[in-house]
Write a protein that holds these residues in place. Structure first.
Motif, PDB file in Angstrom:
ATOM      1  N   VAL A  87       6.394  -8.359  19.364  1.00  0.00           N
ATOM      2  CA  VAL A  87       6.567  -9.041  20.644  1.00  0.00           C
ATOM      3  C   VAL A  87       7.249 -10.389  20.442  1.00  0.00           C
ATOM      4  CG1 VAL A  87       4.464  -7.950  21.524  1.00  0.00           C
ATOM      5  CG2 VAL A  87       4.336 -10.275  20.583  1.00  0.00           C
ATOM      6  N   MET A  88       7.881 -10.867  21.492  1.00  0.00           N
ATOM      7  CA  MET A  88       8.268 -12.262  21.582  1.00  0.00           C
ATOM      8  C   MET A  88       7.025 -13.011  22.031  1.00  0.00           C
ATOM      9  SD  MET A  88      11.971 -11.868  23.456  1.00  0.00           S
ATOM     10  CE  MET A  88      11.266 -10.985  24.836  1.00  0.00           C
ATOM     11  N   LEU A  89       6.696 -14.094  21.354  1.00  0.00           N
ATOM     12  CA  LEU A  89       5.442 -14.792  21.606  1.00  0.00           C
ATOM     13  C   LEU A  89       5.730 -16.224  22.014  1.00  0.00           C
ATOM     14  CD1 LEU A  89       2.369 -14.493  21.570  1.00  0.00           C
ATOM     15  CD2 LEU A  89       2.398 -15.114  19.150  1.00  0.00           C
ATOM     16  N   VAL A  90       5.238 -16.585  23.200  1.00  0.00           N
ATOM     17  CA  VAL A  90       5.452 -17.913  23.767  1.00  0.00           C
ATOM     18  C   VAL A  90       4.103 -18.577  23.975  1.00  0.00           C
ATOM     19  CG1 VAL A  90       6.366 -19.205  25.748  1.00  0.00           C
ATOM     20  CG2 VAL A  90       7.547 -17.147  24.934  1.00  0.00           C
ATOM     21  N   GLY A  91       4.029 -19.871  23.735  1.00  0.00           N
ATOM     22  CA  GLY A  91       2.804 -20.605  24.016  1.00  0.00           C
ATOM     23  C   GLY A  91       3.100 -21.995  24.519  1.00  0.00           C
ATOM     24  N   ASP A 108       4.595  -9.479  11.111  1.00  0.00           N
ATOM     25  CA  ASP A 108       5.311  -8.260  11.489  1.00  0.00           C
ATOM     26  C   ASP A 108       5.186  -7.941  12.975  1.00  0.00           C
ATOM     27  OD1 ASP A 108       6.055  -7.951   8.864  1.00  0.00           O
ATOM     28  OD2 ASP A 108       4.505  -6.463   8.392  1.00  0.00           O
ATOM     29  N   THR A 109       4.251  -8.605  13.662  1.00  0.00           N
ATOM     30  CA  THR A 109       4.060  -8.326  15.083  1.00  0.00           C
ATOM     31  C   THR A 109       4.805  -9.307  15.981  1.00  0.00           C
ATOM     32  OG1 THR A 109       2.093  -9.716  15.391  1.00  0.00           O
ATOM     33  CG2 THR A 109       1.743  -7.479  14.546  1.00  0.00           C
ATOM     34  N   VAL A 110       5.468 -10.310  15.394  1.00  0.00           N
ATOM     35  CA  VAL A 110       6.105 -11.363  16.188  1.00  0.00           C
ATOM     36  C   VAL A 110       7.600 -11.390  15.894  1.00  0.00           C
ATOM     37  CG1 VAL A 110       6.145 -13.824  16.741  1.00  0.00           C
ATOM     38  CG2 VAL A 110       3.972 -12.712  16.177  1.00  0.00           C
ATOM     39  N   LEU A 111       8.406 -11.096  16.917  1.00  0.00           N
ATOM     40  CA  LEU A 111       9.864 -11.130  16.787  1.00  0.00           C
ATOM     41  C   LEU A 111      10.389 -12.553  16.749  1.00  0.00           C
ATOM     42  CD1 LEU A 111      10.748  -8.399  19.438  1.00  0.00           C
ATOM     43  CD2 LEU A 111      11.003  -8.165  16.955  1.00  0.00           C
ATOM     44  N   GLY A 112       9.815 -13.410  17.568  1.00  0.00           N
ATOM     45  CA  GLY A 112      10.253 -14.793  17.651  1.00  0.00           C
ATOM     46  C   GLY A 112       9.213 -15.617  18.379  1.00  0.00           C
ATOM     47  N   LEU A 113       9.301 -16.933  18.220  1.00  0.00           N
ATOM     48  CA  LEU A 113       8.327 -17.852  18.786  1.00  0.00           C
ATOM     49  C   LEU A 113       8.984 -18.821  19.759  1.00  0.00           C
ATOM     50  CD1 LEU A 113       6.139 -18.978  15.726  1.00  0.00           C
ATOM     51  CD2 LEU A 113       5.336 -17.748  17.743  1.00  0.00           C
ATOM     52  N   GLY A 114       8.320 -19.047  20.892  1.00  0.00           N
ATOM     53  CA  GLY A 114       8.692 -20.111  21.807  1.00  0.00           C
ATOM     54  C   GLY A 114       7.527 -21.072  21.924  1.00  0.00           C
ATOM     55  N   LEU A 115       7.702 -22.308  21.469  1.00  0.00           N
ATOM     56  CA  LEU A 115       6.620 -23.291  21.408  1.00  0.00           C
ATOM     57  C   LEU A 115       6.932 -24.431  22.368  1.00  0.00           C
ATOM     58  CD1 LEU A 115       6.281 -23.401  17.496  1.00  0.00           C
ATOM     59  CD2 LEU A 115       5.049 -21.912  19.105  1.00  0.00           C
TER      60      LEU A 115
END
Length: 272
Positions: A87-91, A108-115
């Motif tokens: 997933v794309m993960l945003v927080g 392996d479960t995170v495609l990219g991060l938005g912080l």
């Protein structure tokens, strides 16, 4: 919708189909705040947008959880239970801290991060809370009892930001299990690992953020070698409400980088 993860019940809402994007809200609210912000900046097609209530907030419970690392483990299990792959993960704020933990524990479960306005283990060099803009009619649609909370959070005070506060921030503040959060926050430190995260990352901070500041966000570049960093002038901790048009542009670039990273193409993302 809801899912049982061990002893805890995770309530969430989702919209759309396509590449999964999971967005984590901050402390003391529920999914409605980040849902409003992300729905305004992410294309309405091509993405499955998933917004859980974090444990002890909204309609999610915190049974069996004793620290933030327990929350990170639960979120990793929740993402796995979706059956959607990475997933794309945003927080936002506290949610960004948890997102970093998920990416470290389950890369392996995170495609990219938005912080967005990320909380870290500790916040340093935090500026004073100072108003940037105050419209005369900013409070017209708020009840008098709502003014203080609005003032405490927003440095850009307009009718538009007041509506965001009233409709999407304030409702979640009444659904907080204070005892559960006290128990979890007593074990505050999240294991964010020691390895650099390889995926496309977006880090956005407000120059006037009196909650977490911006210098700690800038230092995260060392841990995220494929990160874009934006420090935005004249916004605070409510950045995603105060400058949604700028956030949309930054998200567009991040989503484009994620697409190229995933398939090696130079194609563009779906548009609204």
């Amino acid at each position: 919708m809801e899912r049982r993860i061990d002893e805890a019940l995770v309530h969430y809402v989702e919209h759309g189909t396509g590449v999964p994007l999971v967005a984590l809200h901050g402390a003391g609210v529920d999914h409605r705040e980040i849902e409003a912000a992300i729905e305004a900046v992410v294309p309405g097609t091509g993405y499955r947008r998933i917004y859980p209530d974090l444990p002890g907030m909204g309609l999610s419970t915190a049974d069996g959880l004793t620290c933030n690392d327990d929350v990170v483990t639960l979120l990793g299990d929740f993402i796995h239970s979706l059956g959607a792959g990475p997933v794309m993960l945003v927080g936002h704020s506290y949610g960004a801290y948890l997102a970093r933990g998920v990416a470290a524990q389950r890369p392996d479960t995170v495609l990219g991060l938005g912080l967005l306005c990320p909380v870290t283990e500790r916040s340093r060099h935090v500026p004073d809370h100072a108003v940037v803009r105050q419209d005369a009619d900013a409070y017209d649609e708020l009840e008098r009892a709502q003014w203080a909370g609005f003032d405490e959070y927003f440095v850009v005070r307009t009718p538009a930001t007041a509506r965001r506060y009233r409709d999407h921030v304030l409702p979640g503040t009444t659904l907080v299990d204070e005892d559960a959060l006290g128990r979890i926050f007593a074990g505050w430190t999240v294991d964010v690992g020691s390895n650099a995260f390889p995926g496309p990352t977006l880090i956005v901070a407000g120059r006037r953020d009196s909650v977490v500041g911006y210098t700690d966000a800038a230092e995260l570049l060392e841990r995220y070698p494929h990160a874009t960093l934006a420090v935005v002038e004249d916004v605070g901790h409510a950045l995603m409400h105060e400058r949604p048009e700028l956030l949309a542009a930054l998200f567009g670039d991040w989503l484009d980088r994620l697409t190229r990273s995933a398939d090696g193409s130079t194609g563009t993302l779906p548009s609204r």
